[in-house]
Design a protein around this motif. Structure first.
Motif, mmCIF file in Angstrom:
data_model
loop_
_atom_site.group_PDB
_atom_site.id
_atom_site.type_symbol
_atom_site.label_atom_id
_atom_site.label_comp_id
_atom_site.label_asym_id
_atom_site.label_seq_id
_atom_site.Cartn_x
_atom_site.Cartn_y
_atom_site.Cartn_z
ATOM 1 N N CYS A 1 -28.216 35.897 -2.779
ATOM 2 C CA CYS A 1 -27.082 36.479 -2.924
ATOM 3 C C CYS A 1 -26.893 37.203 -1.850
ATOM 4 C CB CYS A 1 -27.254 37.803 -4.077
ATOM 5 S SG CYS A 1 -27.769 37.046 -5.646
ATOM 6 N N THR A 2 -25.569 37.482 -1.385
ATOM 7 C CA THR A 2 -25.169 38.139 -0.101
ATOM 8 C C THR A 2 -24.338 38.910 -0.454
ATOM 9 O OG1 THR A 2 -23.625 36.308 0.469
ATOM 10 C CG2 THR A 2 -25.705 35.855 1.415
ATOM 11 N N VAL A 3 -24.280 40.146 0.031
ATOM 12 C CA VAL A 3 -23.271 41.297 -0.185
ATOM 13 C C VAL A 3 -22.862 41.954 1.083
ATOM 14 C CG1 VAL A 3 -23.297 43.653 -1.418
ATOM 15 C CG2 VAL A 3 -24.542 41.669 -2.239
ATOM 16 N N THR A 4 -21.476 42.107 1.382
ATOM 17 C CA THR A 4 -21.011 42.602 2.569
ATOM 18 C C THR A 4 -20.336 43.879 1.953
ATOM 19 O OG1 THR A 4 -21.233 40.503 3.711
ATOM 20 C CG2 THR A 4 -19.700 42.506 4.644
ATOM 21 N N LEU A 5 -20.734 45.181 2.450
ATOM 22 C CA LEU A 5 -19.826 46.062 2.090
ATOM 23 C C LEU A 5 -19.182 47.018 3.641
ATOM 24 C CD1 LEU A 5 -22.284 47.964 -0.245
ATOM 25 C CD2 LEU A 5 -20.769 46.312 -0.711
ATOM 26 N N ASN A 6 -17.907 46.895 3.496
ATOM 27 C CA ASN A 6 -17.503 47.581 4.722
ATOM 28 C C ASN A 6 -16.098 48.555 4.472
ATOM 29 O OD1 ASN A 6 -15.964 48.065 7.200
ATOM 30 N ND2 ASN A 6 -15.609 46.091 7.743
ATOM 31 N N PHE A 7 -16.582 49.939 4.642
ATOM 32 C CA PHE A 7 -15.610 51.048 4.249
ATOM 33 C C PHE A 7 -14.989 51.704 5.717
ATOM 34 C CE2 PHE A 7 -18.909 50.564 0.902
ATOM 35 C CZ PHE A 7 -17.746 50.134 -0.103
ATOM 36 N N ASN A 8 -14.340 50.675 6.381
ATOM 37 C CA ASN A 8 -13.837 51.112 7.703
ATOM 38 C C ASN A 8 -12.325 50.368 7.911
ATOM 39 O OD1 ASN A 8 -15.837 52.799 9.198
ATOM 40 N ND2 ASN A 8 -16.945 50.895 8.995
ATOM 41 N N MET A 9 -12.073 49.932 6.725
ATOM 42 C CA MET A 9 -10.835 49.028 6.514
ATOM 43 C C MET A 9 -9.592 49.947 5.677
ATOM 44 S SD MET A 9 -10.295 45.320 5.147
ATOM 45 C CE MET A 9 -9.957 45.616 3.624
ATOM 46 N N PRO A 10 -8.752 50.195 6.607
ATOM 47 C CA PRO A 10 -7.409 50.702 6.015
ATOM 48 C C PRO A 10 -6.551 49.797 5.200
ATOM 49 C CG PRO A 10 -6.943 50.251 8.360
ATOM 50 C CD PRO A 10 -8.220 50.083 7.980
ATOM 51 N N GLY A 11 -5.920 50.266 4.348
ATOM 52 C CA GLY A 11 -5.170 49.234 3.457
ATOM 53 C C GLY A 11 -5.581 49.039 2.078
ATOM 54 N N SER A 12 -5.184 47.895 1.419
ATOM 55 C CA SER A 12 -5.619 47.850 -0.036
ATOM 56 C C SER A 12 -7.257 47.442 -0.184
ATOM 57 C CB SER A 12 -4.900 46.738 -0.430
ATOM 58 O OG SER A 12 -5.098 45.582 0.191
ATOM 59 N N PHE A 13 -7.655 47.900 -1.421
ATOM 60 C CA PHE A 13 -9.208 47.839 -1.738
ATOM 61 C C PHE A 13 -9.273 46.260 -2.011
ATOM 62 C CE2 PHE A 13 -12.808 48.054 -4.805
ATOM 63 C CZ PHE A 13 -13.521 48.787 -3.973
ATOM 64 N N VAL A 14 -10.464 45.803 -1.495
ATOM 65 C CA VAL A 14 -10.931 44.394 -1.624
ATOM 66 C C VAL A 14 -12.091 44.346 -2.400
ATOM 67 C CG1 VAL A 14 -11.608 42.035 -0.651
ATOM 68 C CG2 VAL A 14 -9.682 43.545 0.478
ATOM 69 N N HIS A 15 -11.978 43.458 -3.533
ATOM 70 C CA HIS A 15 -13.366 43.481 -4.185
ATOM 71 C C HIS A 15 -13.425 41.996 -4.828
ATOM 72 C CE1 HIS A 15 -16.498 44.171 -7.588
ATOM 73 N NE2 HIS A 15 -16.388 45.474 -7.019
ATOM 74 N N GLU A 16 -14.541 41.297 -4.270
ATOM 75 C CA GLU A 16 -14.503 40.052 -4.626
ATOM 76 C C GLU A 16 -16.024 39.432 -4.895
ATOM 77 O OE1 GLU A 16 -12.264 36.723 -2.501
ATOM 78 O OE2 GLU A 16 -14.052 35.879 -2.059
ATOM 79 N N VAL A 17 -16.248 38.879 -6.031
ATOM 80 C CA VAL A 17 -17.492 38.336 -6.490
ATOM 81 C C VAL A 17 -17.437 36.715 -6.719
ATOM 82 C CG1 VAL A 17 -19.318 38.652 -8.128
ATOM 83 C CG2 VAL A 17 -18.272 40.793 -7.278
#
Length: 363
Positions: free
Chosen positions: A237-253
């Motif tokens: 399992c690989t998980v990338t979390l980035n909370f420096n991105m303006p605009g729409s919220f991206v959530h993909e699994v």
């Protein structure tokens, strides 16, 4: 009969939760806030008859049998354990530390007749319920890889508070990553036995948080987990979390198996079982062939070619760099550490590896 509810918290989750509870027929009798002013303001807004800044006033309220706790993680354990001890059912968010979580587990085991659940809501999202069912039915075959990407704007509050402090449970890993870890366990039916991670705090100060105060909670996180069996039987399992991105919220699994894949983008679920060349590679290959035609077509000699059309093509030097990185990644996988990328400047002695093998045998 539905129990009466007491809510701890005045943040965005509480504002959304109370109307949802009322819509399902629950009566919300009490609200707790960190200050009387906060509690009073939200209680009036949401039509809650009783508000307070004293936790015992909610826990001992005679009409409250279910307590919903959505407060800073550092305070969760104290309220949850006390609520169970008084005989209240509990739904709550994560605690700040594993020690706090263990104390909550101990209390829950001591009062097994009471409801004690975590508020990890992703398990209830229809897309993930359907994904889990399809995994059980073998839609993707043998599960091999899970890949999660969550991108969005900053998680920091408008003023300095617990969201800024790693030790108080702030940061992307704790706030969002914990829900992802729980979701992957739910989907795969397995738990992690090895992990490797990287956390960064890119925004340590901003227009509202400055001076001697600095943010210590992470706003970028990447981690890997090996779940289930050992060796080749593990799910990677690989998980990338980035909370420096303006605009729409991206959530993909995305989950990938031996015969197919499933992808949940936002709240929608997609699946594919037919194996074919990925579209980016297919279009890239087509464009490369066109560039080759343009490069050779400009000359009468069959072995002559023009550099312009294929100027963007990677050279053999680029190939050497890429292969060097690939081999460094392989070494890192074995060592569990960061590896330096050193590009070869001269061909090594072909007998070098043989000499090393002979030396190991002697030892």
């Amino acid at each position: 009969m539905l129990p009466g509810v007491g809510v701890f918290g005045t943040g965005s989750t509480a504002r959304v939760l109370v109307p949802l509870l009322k819509a399902e027929g629950f009566e919300v009798h009490a609200l707790w806030g960190r200050s009387e002013e906060e509690a009073c303001c939200l209680a009036k807004e949401l039509g809650i008859p009783f508000h307070t800044s004293q936790s015992d006033d909610v826990l001992l309220h005679q009409d409250v049998d279910l307590v919903c706790i959505y407060i800073p993680p550092s305070m969760t354990r104290q309220i949850a354990v006390k609520a169970l001890g008084i005989g209240k059912n509990v739904v709550c968010e994560k605690a700040a530390t594993a020690v706090d979580s263990f104390k909550m587990v101990t209390a829950a085991r001591y009062y097994p007749q009471l409801l004690s659940v975590m508020g990890n809501t992703l398990r209830f999202l229809p897309a993930f319920v359907a994904m889990r069912q399809l995994l059980v039915e073998g839609y993707v075959g043998e599960l091999q890889v899970c890949d999660v990407r969550v991108y969005g704007p900053s998680l920091l509050d408008q003023s300095y508070g617990w969201t800024c402090e790693e030790l108080m449970g702030g940061g992307g890993l704790h706030t969002v990553g914990s829900a992802i870890i729980d979701l992957l366990s739910y989907l795969t039916g397995a738990r992690a036995h090895r992990v490797h991670g990287l956390l960064r705090t890119f925004v340590q100060q901003n227009g509202l948080i400055r001076g001697i105060r600095r943010v210590t909670s992470d706003d970028f996180c990447f981690f890997q987990m090996l779940m289930g069996g050992t060796g080749s039987g593990s799910v990677c399992c690989t998980v990338t979390l980035n909370f420096n991105m303006p605009g729409s919220f991206v959530h993909e699994v995305m989950v990938v198996g031996s015969t197919g894949r499933l992808v949940a983008r936002g709240t929608e679920l997609y699946g594919q079982q037919v194996k074919e060349m990925p579209l980016p590679h297919l279009r890239g290959l087509s464009s490369m062939v066109k560039a080759l035609r343009q490069s050779f077509q400009a000359h009468e000699e069959r072995r002559s070619w023009a550099r312009g059309p294929v100027a963007m093509a990677p050279t053999f030097e680029d190939g050497l760099y890429v292969q060097t990185v690939v081999e460094a990644v392989k070494r890192s996988s074995c060592s569990g550490e960061w590896e330096c990328v050193e590009i070869m400047s001269q061909e090594p002695d072909p007998n070098h590896n043989l000499c090393e093998a002979l030396q190991r045998n002697k030892n």
